[in-house]
Design a protein around this motif. Structure first.
Motif, PDB file in Angstrom:
ATOM      1  N   GLY A 108     -78.845 -14.233 -18.499  1.00 48.25           N
ATOM      2  CA  GLY A 108     -77.722 -14.902 -19.163  1.00 48.25           C
ATOM      3  C   GLY A 108     -77.633 -14.659 -20.662  1.00 48.25           C
ATOM      4  N   VAL A 109     -78.568 -13.899 -21.211  1.00 51.04           N
ATOM      5  CA  VAL A 109     -78.558 -13.611 -22.646  1.00 51.04           C
ATOM      6  C   VAL A 109     -78.012 -12.206 -22.845  1.00 51.04           C
ATOM      7  CG1 VAL A 109     -79.941 -13.429 -24.752  1.00 51.04           C
ATOM      8  CG2 VAL A 109     -80.576 -15.080 -22.990  1.00 51.04           C
ATOM      9  N   THR A 110     -76.904 -12.100 -23.558  1.00 49.23           N
ATOM     10  CA  THR A 110     -76.319 -10.779 -23.803  1.00 49.23           C
ATOM     11  C   THR A 110     -77.006 -10.098 -24.983  1.00 49.23           C
ATOM     12  OG1 THR A 110     -74.639 -11.595 -25.334  1.00 49.23           O
ATOM     13  CG2 THR A 110     -74.075 -11.590 -22.964  1.00 49.23           C
ATOM     14  N   LEU A 111     -76.855  -8.797 -25.053  1.00 50.75           N
ATOM     15  CA  LEU A 111     -77.412  -8.042 -26.170  1.00 50.75           C
ATOM     16  C   LEU A 111     -76.804  -8.529 -27.483  1.00 50.75           C
ATOM     17  CD1 LEU A 111     -79.287  -5.793 -27.043  1.00 50.75           C
ATOM     18  CD2 LEU A 111     -77.470  -4.161 -26.563  1.00 50.75           C
ATOM     19  N   MET A 150     -78.532 -11.646 -28.571  1.00 51.07           N
ATOM     20  CA  MET A 150     -79.860 -11.355 -29.118  1.00 51.07           C
ATOM     21  C   MET A 150     -79.760 -10.889 -30.560  1.00 51.07           C
ATOM     22  SD  MET A 150     -82.020  -9.433 -26.178  1.00 51.07           S
ATOM     23  CE  MET A 150     -81.036  -9.201 -24.726  1.00 51.07           C
ATOM     24  N   ILE A 151     -78.846  -9.946 -30.818  1.00 54.94           N
ATOM     25  CA  ILE A 151     -78.702  -9.414 -32.174  1.00 54.94           C
ATOM     26  C   ILE A 151     -78.286 -10.523 -33.132  1.00 54.94           C
ATOM     27  CG2 ILE A 151     -77.370  -7.836 -33.633  1.00 54.94           C
ATOM     28  CD1 ILE A 151     -77.206  -5.978 -31.156  1.00 54.94           C
ATOM     29  N   GLU A 152     -77.313 -11.322 -32.740  1.00 55.93           N
ATOM     30  CA  GLU A 152     -76.854 -12.403 -33.617  1.00 55.93           C
ATOM     31  C   GLU A 152     -77.973 -13.405 -33.901  1.00 55.93           C
ATOM     32  OE1 GLU A 152     -73.414 -13.725 -31.441  1.00 55.93           O
ATOM     33  OE2 GLU A 152     -72.097 -12.295 -32.485  1.00 55.93           O
ATOM     34  N   HIS A 153     -78.778 -13.714 -32.905  1.00 55.11           N
ATOM     35  CA  HIS A 153     -79.913 -14.623 -33.099  1.00 55.11           C
ATOM     36  C   HIS A 153     -80.918 -14.023 -34.085  1.00 55.11           C
ATOM     37  CE1 HIS A 153     -83.326 -17.247 -32.134  1.00 55.11           C
ATOM     38  NE2 HIS A 153     -84.036 -16.136 -32.048  1.00 55.11           N
ATOM     39  N   LEU A 154     -81.236 -12.743 -33.895  1.00 54.40           N
ATOM     40  CA  LEU A 154     -82.222 -12.097 -34.762  1.00 54.40           C
ATOM     41  C   LEU A 154     -81.719 -11.960 -36.193  1.00 54.40           C
ATOM     42  CD1 LEU A 154     -83.519  -9.391 -32.259  1.00 54.40           C
ATOM     43  CD2 LEU A 154     -84.712 -11.469 -33.017  1.00 54.40           C
ATOM     44  N   PHE A 188     -75.476   1.611 -30.481  1.00 54.02           N
ATOM     45  CA  PHE A 188     -76.740   2.351 -30.475  1.00 54.02           C
ATOM     46  C   PHE A 188     -77.687   1.818 -29.403  1.00 54.02           C
ATOM     47  CE2 PHE A 188     -81.130   2.859 -31.914  1.00 54.02           C
ATOM     48  CZ  PHE A 188     -81.208   4.250 -31.969  1.00 54.02           C
ATOM     49  N   LEU A 189     -77.853   0.508 -29.339  1.00 56.67           N
ATOM     50  CA  LEU A 189     -78.826  -0.077 -28.423  1.00 56.67           C
ATOM     51  C   LEU A 189     -78.447   0.119 -26.959  1.00 56.67           C
ATOM     52  CD1 LEU A 189     -79.590  -3.319 -30.434  1.00 56.67           C
ATOM     53  CD2 LEU A 189     -81.080  -1.328 -30.160  1.00 56.67           C
ATOM     54  N   ARG A 190     -77.153   0.169 -26.667  1.00 59.65           N
ATOM     55  CA  ARG A 190     -76.725   0.400 -25.281  1.00 59.65           C
ATOM     56  C   ARG A 190     -77.058   1.815 -24.812  1.00 59.65           C
ATOM     57  NH1 ARG A 190     -71.303  -2.880 -26.383  1.00 59.65           N
ATOM     58  NH2 ARG A 190     -72.028  -4.927 -25.683  1.00 59.65           N
ATOM     59  N   VAL A 227     -85.831  -4.646 -29.321  1.00 60.29           N
ATOM     60  CA  VAL A 227     -84.989  -5.794 -29.662  1.00 60.29           C
ATOM     61  C   VAL A 227     -85.259  -6.944 -28.693  1.00 60.29           C
ATOM     62  CG1 VAL A 227     -82.602  -6.628 -29.741  1.00 60.29           C
ATOM     63  CG2 VAL A 227     -83.210  -4.465 -30.824  1.00 60.29           C
ATOM     64  N   GLU A 228     -85.338  -6.632 -27.403  1.00 59.04           N
ATOM     65  CA  GLU A 228     -85.608  -7.664 -26.404  1.00 59.04           C
ATOM     66  C   GLU A 228     -86.965  -8.310 -26.636  1.00 59.04           C
ATOM     67  OE1 GLU A 228     -85.106  -5.570 -22.724  1.00 59.04           O
ATOM     68  OE2 GLU A 228     -82.915  -5.813 -22.752  1.00 59.04           O
ATOM     69  N   SER A 229     -87.956  -7.500 -26.960  1.00 55.26           N
ATOM     70  CA  SER A 229     -89.299  -8.012 -27.216  1.00 55.26           C
ATOM     71  C   SER A 229     -89.319  -8.932 -28.437  1.00 55.26           C
ATOM     72  CB  SER A 229     -90.263  -6.844 -27.412  1.00 55.26           C
ATOM     73  OG  SER A 229     -91.544  -7.307 -27.713  1.00 55.26           O
ATOM     74  N   LEU A 230     -88.677  -8.511 -29.523  1.00 54.39           N
ATOM     75  CA  LEU A 230     -88.625  -9.338 -30.723  1.00 54.39           C
ATOM     76  C   LEU A 230     -87.850 -10.626 -30.451  1.00 54.39           C
ATOM     77  CD1 LEU A 230     -89.308  -9.752 -33.703  1.00 54.39           C
ATOM     78  CD2 LEU A 230     -87.218  -8.482 -34.268  1.00 54.39           C
ATOM     79  N   TYR A 231     -86.772 -10.530 -29.692  1.00 54.38           N
ATOM     80  CA  TYR A 231     -85.991 -11.717 -29.338  1.00 54.38           C
ATOM     81  C   TYR A 231     -86.860 -12.709 -28.560  1.00 54.38           C
ATOM     82  CZ  TYR A 231     -82.669 -14.774 -27.037  1.00 54.38           C
ATOM     83  OH  TYR A 231     -82.014 -15.894 -26.570  1.00 54.38           O
ATOM     84  N   LEU A 232     -87.563 -12.222 -27.540  1.00 54.09           N
ATOM     85  CA  LEU A 232     -88.411 -13.108 -26.747  1.00 54.09           C
ATOM     86  C   LEU A 232     -89.498 -13.746 -27.607  1.00 54.09           C
ATOM     87  CD1 LEU A 232     -88.767 -11.029 -23.471  1.00 54.09           C
ATOM     88  CD2 LEU A 232     -87.484 -13.156 -23.788  1.00 54.09           C
ATOM     89  N   HIS A 233     -90.076 -12.971 -28.515  1.00 58.25           N
ATOM     90  CA  HIS A 233     -91.097 -13.513 -29.422  1.00 58.25           C
ATOM     91  C   HIS A 233     -90.501 -14.600 -30.321  1.00 58.25           C
ATOM     92  CE1 HIS A 233     -94.595 -13.664 -32.036  1.00 58.25           C
ATOM     93  NE2 HIS A 233     -93.755 -13.608 -33.044  1.00 58.25           N
TER      94      HIS A 233
END
Length: 88
Positions: free
Chosen positions: A16-19, A22-26, A56-58, A67-73
């Motif tokens: 349920g978390v879009t890319l 994630m970017i906006e959160h980071l 780029f990320l897509r 990015v996913e790893s940093l988001y989860l952290h």
């Protein structure tokens, strides 16, 4: 004859978390400069924007994994809120 019980699936923390989310959160947490220090890719260090990062990320699985790893952290370790001084 009864059907075998379905094996429980492990919970996906990114469900349920879009890319974009994630970017906006980071970016909110670290800012573009901090994000570029943590993940050194041009879309974070040179004229960064959410749209250029998404493009780029897509197309780049290794960068998306970072990015996913940093988001989860960052979700697992929220920043402590500064204490507000209370008058005595």
């Amino acid at each position: 004859m009864s059907e075998p019980a379905a094996a429980p699936k492990p919970a996906n923390p990114l469900h349920g978390v879009t890319l974009k989310m994630m970017i906006e959160h980071l970016v909110e947490r670290y800012g573009w400069p901090g994000l570029g220090e943590r993940i050194t890719i041009r879309c974070f260090t040179h004229d960064p924007s959410v749209n250029s990062s998404l493009k780029f990320l897509r197309k780049t699985p290794w960068a998306r994994e970072k990015v996913e790893s940093l988001y989860l952290h960052s979700v697992a370790h929220p920043r402590k809120q500064p204490r507000v001084a209370t008058p005595d």
